[in-house]
Motif scaffolding. Structure first.
Motif, PDB file in Angstrom:
ATOM      1  N   GLU A  43       0.811  -1.220   0.000  1.00  0.00           N
ATOM      2  CA  GLU A  43       0.000   0.000   0.000  1.00  0.00           C
ATOM      3  C   GLU A  43       0.840   1.264   0.000  1.00  0.00           C
ATOM      4  N   ASP A  44       2.087   1.096   0.432  1.00  0.00           N
ATOM      5  CA  ASP A  44       3.005   2.224   0.385  1.00  0.00           C
ATOM      6  C   ASP A  44       3.370   2.544  -1.075  1.00  0.00           C
ATOM      7  N   ILE A  45       3.388   1.527  -1.886  1.00  0.00           N
ATOM      8  CA  ILE A  45       3.699   1.691  -3.310  1.00  0.00           C
ATOM      9  C   ILE A  45       2.450   2.087  -4.099  1.00  0.00           C
ATOM     10  N   ASN A  46       1.328   1.414  -3.769  1.00  0.00           N
ATOM     11  CA  ASN A  46       0.074   1.665  -4.485  1.00  0.00           C
ATOM     12  C   ASN A  46      -1.082   1.436  -3.523  1.00  0.00           C
ATOM     13  N   PRO A  47      -1.808   2.505  -3.157  1.00  0.00           N
ATOM     14  CA  PRO A  47      -2.866   2.379  -2.158  1.00  0.00           C
ATOM     15  C   PRO A  47      -3.949   1.375  -2.555  1.00  0.00           C
ATOM     16  N   LYS A  48      -4.148   1.155  -3.834  1.00  0.00           N
ATOM     17  CA  LYS A  48      -5.117   0.138  -4.261  1.00  0.00           C
ATOM     18  C   LYS A  48      -4.417  -0.895  -5.146  1.00  0.00           C
ATOM     19  N   PRO A  49      -3.586  -1.721  -4.559  1.00  0.00           N
ATOM     20  CA  PRO A  49      -2.794  -2.668  -5.364  1.00  0.00           C
ATOM     21  C   PRO A  49      -3.690  -3.696  -6.061  1.00  0.00           C
ATOM     22  N   PRO A  50      -3.353  -4.082  -7.283  1.00  0.00           N
ATOM     23  CA  PRO A  50      -4.127  -5.109  -7.978  1.00  0.00           C
ATOM     24  C   PRO A  50      -4.129  -6.408  -7.175  1.00  0.00           C
ATOM     25  N   LYS A  51      -5.281  -7.048  -7.115  1.00  0.00           N
ATOM     26  CA  LYS A  51      -5.406  -8.236  -6.259  1.00  0.00           C
ATOM     27  C   LYS A  51      -4.485  -9.366  -6.715  1.00  0.00           C
ATOM     28  N   ARG A  52      -4.298  -9.479  -8.009  1.00  0.00           N
ATOM     29  CA  ARG A  52      -3.408 -10.530  -8.497  1.00  0.00           C
ATOM     30  C   ARG A  52      -1.995 -10.337  -7.951  1.00  0.00           C
ATOM     31  N   GLU A  53      -1.541  -9.100  -7.977  1.00  0.00           N
ATOM     32  CA  GLU A  53      -0.179  -8.824  -7.498  1.00  0.00           C
ATOM     33  C   GLU A  53      -0.077  -8.988  -5.993  1.00  0.00           C
ATOM     34  N   MET A  54      -1.174  -8.691  -5.275  1.00  0.00           N
ATOM     35  CA  MET A  54      -1.172  -8.914  -3.824  1.00  0.00           C
ATOM     36  C   MET A  54      -0.942 -10.400  -3.534  1.00  0.00           C
ATOM     37  N   ASP A  55      -1.642 -11.253  -4.271  1.00  0.00           N
ATOM     38  CA  ASP A  55      -1.497 -12.687  -4.022  1.00  0.00           C
ATOM     39  C   ASP A  55      -0.090 -13.167  -4.349  1.00  0.00           C
ATOM     40  N   MET A  56       0.454 -12.608  -5.418  1.00  0.00           N
ATOM     41  CA  MET A  56       1.830 -12.926  -5.800  1.00  0.00           C
ATOM     42  C   MET A  56       2.765 -12.570  -4.636  1.00  0.00           C
ATOM     43  N   LEU A  57       2.498 -11.415  -4.030  1.00  0.00           N
ATOM     44  CA  LEU A  57       3.323 -10.950  -2.909  1.00  0.00           C
ATOM     45  C   LEU A  57       3.101 -11.811  -1.663  1.00  0.00           C
ATOM     46  N   PHE A  58       1.825 -12.066  -1.344  1.00  0.00           N
ATOM     47  CA  PHE A  58       1.495 -12.840  -0.141  1.00  0.00           C
ATOM     48  C   PHE A  58       2.210 -14.185  -0.081  1.00  0.00           C
ATOM     49  N   THR A  59       2.342 -14.825  -1.249  1.00  0.00           N
ATOM     50  CA  THR A  59       2.848 -16.193  -1.234  1.00  0.00           C
ATOM     51  C   THR A  59       4.262 -16.289  -0.680  1.00  0.00           C
ATOM     52  N   ILE A  60       5.017 -15.196  -0.726  1.00  0.00           N
ATOM     53  CA  ILE A  60       6.390 -15.283  -0.207  1.00  0.00           C
ATOM     54  C   ILE A  60       6.398 -15.476   1.312  1.00  0.00           C
ATOM     55  N   GLY A  61       5.356 -14.991   1.996  1.00  0.00           N
ATOM     56  CA  GLY A  61       5.297 -15.128   3.460  1.00  0.00           C
ATOM     57  C   GLY A  61       5.300 -16.582   3.877  1.00  0.00           C
ATOM     58  N   GLU A  62       4.371 -17.345   3.335  1.00  0.00           N
ATOM     59  CA  GLU A  62       4.255 -18.759   3.683  1.00  0.00           C
ATOM     60  C   GLU A  62       5.462 -19.531   3.157  1.00  0.00           C
ATOM     61  N   GLN A  63       5.978 -19.087   2.010  1.00  0.00           N
ATOM     62  CA  GLN A  63       7.116 -19.783   1.426  1.00  0.00           C
ATOM     63  C   GLN A  63       8.362 -19.653   2.307  1.00  0.00           C
ATOM     64  N   MET A  64       8.471 -18.484   2.942  1.00  0.00           N
ATOM     65  CA  MET A  64       9.587 -18.275   3.862  1.00  0.00           C
ATOM     66  C   MET A  64       9.470 -19.232   5.046  1.00  0.00           C
ATOM     67  N   SER A  65       8.283 -19.339   5.628  1.00  0.00           N
ATOM     68  CA  SER A  65       8.111 -20.220   6.799  1.00  0.00           C
ATOM     69  C   SER A  65       8.431 -21.670   6.482  1.00  0.00           C
TER      70      SER A  65
END
Ligand code: ASP
Ligand code: MG
Length: 402
Positions: free
Chosen positions: A54-76
């Motif tokens: 949201e710091d980059i884009n207050p309304k980020p595209p949902k597809r890109e959000m999911d792309m980003l989210f996946t790194i969290g679980e992948q790290m764990s």
């Protein structure tokens, strides 16, 4: 035995906790069980990713959000596999692509459709602990999707169903399912058992433990769940079809502060109005909860309903945009409301449960804005400032305290 164990963000928040989880899993593995582990992102990492986006884009595209989210679980999962390897146990981490967890297309709120179990089976046969990313899936465009906040629980239940697991354990930072959120109600008590239906209502109504879709899925596939703490060895709460012990009148009280109320006033009192109003909200994928319609007077009526905080701005915008078609006089929204619910299968066969709740709120001088009920639930909308007092009073009135 094949055991699916799911650990939430707090349970893997740092190195020490990762090793704690690794050891708990290894214990089961060394007894000869097949162990599949599902993990969430570490600590508040998912929230941090949202803030970054949201710091980059207050309304980020949902597809890109999911792309980003996946790194969290992948790290764990990768760190967990490294931890297990360092303890001398063979482990492999897999993400949603590698397993192949197929979901519907909707980014940010996808539903699991099918899980391929072949790769996991193969790794288990090779005597590895298999660590799978929670929360994420893959859609028909070969894009990553996510299952909605808290969705790792659903991943775990779906895996347990797909693998015909013998046990599905959901580890969290509390000891199990409580009669109310222990952070709000000091006297809250841990339940030994709860039915799917009760748990489903509590999960949906904001009990904060278990993603509601995971309970839906557990009920559908008859997956018995245990909710327990990753930080100690206490027994936890079993979620299943039927409970042994005689039912208490009420199993729990839940508070949802995320609810906002929208009131549409001066609608024409004629057929099709409610349809038009809720249809335009449904088309925008906005979930509506408690609905109240007033008695028609002078050929007009009012309809009020609740939506969650994340949807309220969109809902208001849709209604305003359809003003000509819906033909109303005014629309208002109030955000300082909260939803308080009591849930219990016992109320099916006992009259007076709702009255008892209302009496208790009356004694506390708390006003009720809206009411809705089901066979096993009574929900009231109250002012947010009264919420904490209300949940404590109702919890006490039904004798839920220890
Ligand atoms: N990491 C995701 C979230 O924070 C999914 C989960 O924890 O279940 O919502
Ligand atoms: Mg969770």
């Amino acid at each position: 035995m094949l055991i699916v164990k799911k650990f939430g963000g707090t349970s893997v928040a740092n190195k020490e906790r990762i090793f704690n989880v690794a050891r708990r899993c290894i214990e089961d593995y060394q007894k000869g069980n097949d162990v599949v582990v599902v993990l969430s992102a570490m600590g508040k990492y998912t929230d941090e990713l949202i803030a970054k986006a949201e710091d980059i884009n207050p309304k980020p595209p949902k597809r890109e959000m999911d792309m980003l989210f996946t790194i969290g679980e992948q790290m764990s999962v990768s760190l967990m596999a490294m931890a297990m390897e360092s303890l001398g146990v063979r482990a492999v981490s897999l993400n949603a692509f590698q397993v192949a967890m197929h979901t519907t297309s909707t980014y940010g709120n996808a539903r699991l459709k099918r899980i391929d179990s072949e790769r996991i089976r193969h790794e288990l046969d090779d005597r590895k602990i298999v660590i799978v990313t929670g929360f994420q899936g893959v859609n028909k465009f070969d894009d990553y999707t996510t299952l909605g906040r808290g969705g790792s629980d659903t991943t775990a239940v779906a895996l347990a169903a797909a693998l015909h697991a013998d046990a599905c354990e959901i580890y969290t930072d509390v000891d199990g399912v409580f009669t109310a959120d222990p952070r709000l109600v000091k006297n809250a008590r841990k339940l030994d058992e709860i039915t799917y239906d009760e748990m489903l209502d509590l999960a949906t109504l904001g009990a904060g433990v278990l993603h509601n879709r995971s309970v839906e899925m557990a009920k559908k596939y008859g997956v018995q769940l245990v909710v327990r703490s990753s930080l100690n060895n206490s027994e936890g709460t079993v979620v299943k079809e039927d409970v042994k012990v005689e039912r208490m009148l009420i199993s729990g009280v839940a508070l949802d502060r995320d609810a906002d109320r929208i009131a549409v006033m001066g609608l024409k009192d004629e057929p099709g109005i409610a349809f038009k109003l809720f249809d335009c909200l449904a088309k925008k994928n906005i979930n509506v909860d408690v609905i109240l319609q007033s008695i028609g007077r002078h050929n007009t009526k009012d309809i009020s309903f609740t939506v969650s905080d994340k949807d309220v701005d969109d809902a208001m915008a849709v209604i305003e945009a359809n003003k000509a078609r819906l033909n109303f006089e005014d629309v208002q929204c109030s955000k300082d409301v909260a939803k308080l619910s009591i849930v219990g299968a016992g109320m099916m066969s006992n009259p007076g449960v709702a009255a008892k709740m209302f009496e208790c709120l009356f004694n506390e001088d708390i006003n009720i804005n809206m009411i809705s009920t089901s066979e096993i639930r009574v929900t009231v909308l109250i002012n947010e400032k009264d919420a904490e007092r209300a949940i404590n009073a109702v919890h006490d009135a039904f004798g839920l305290s220890e």
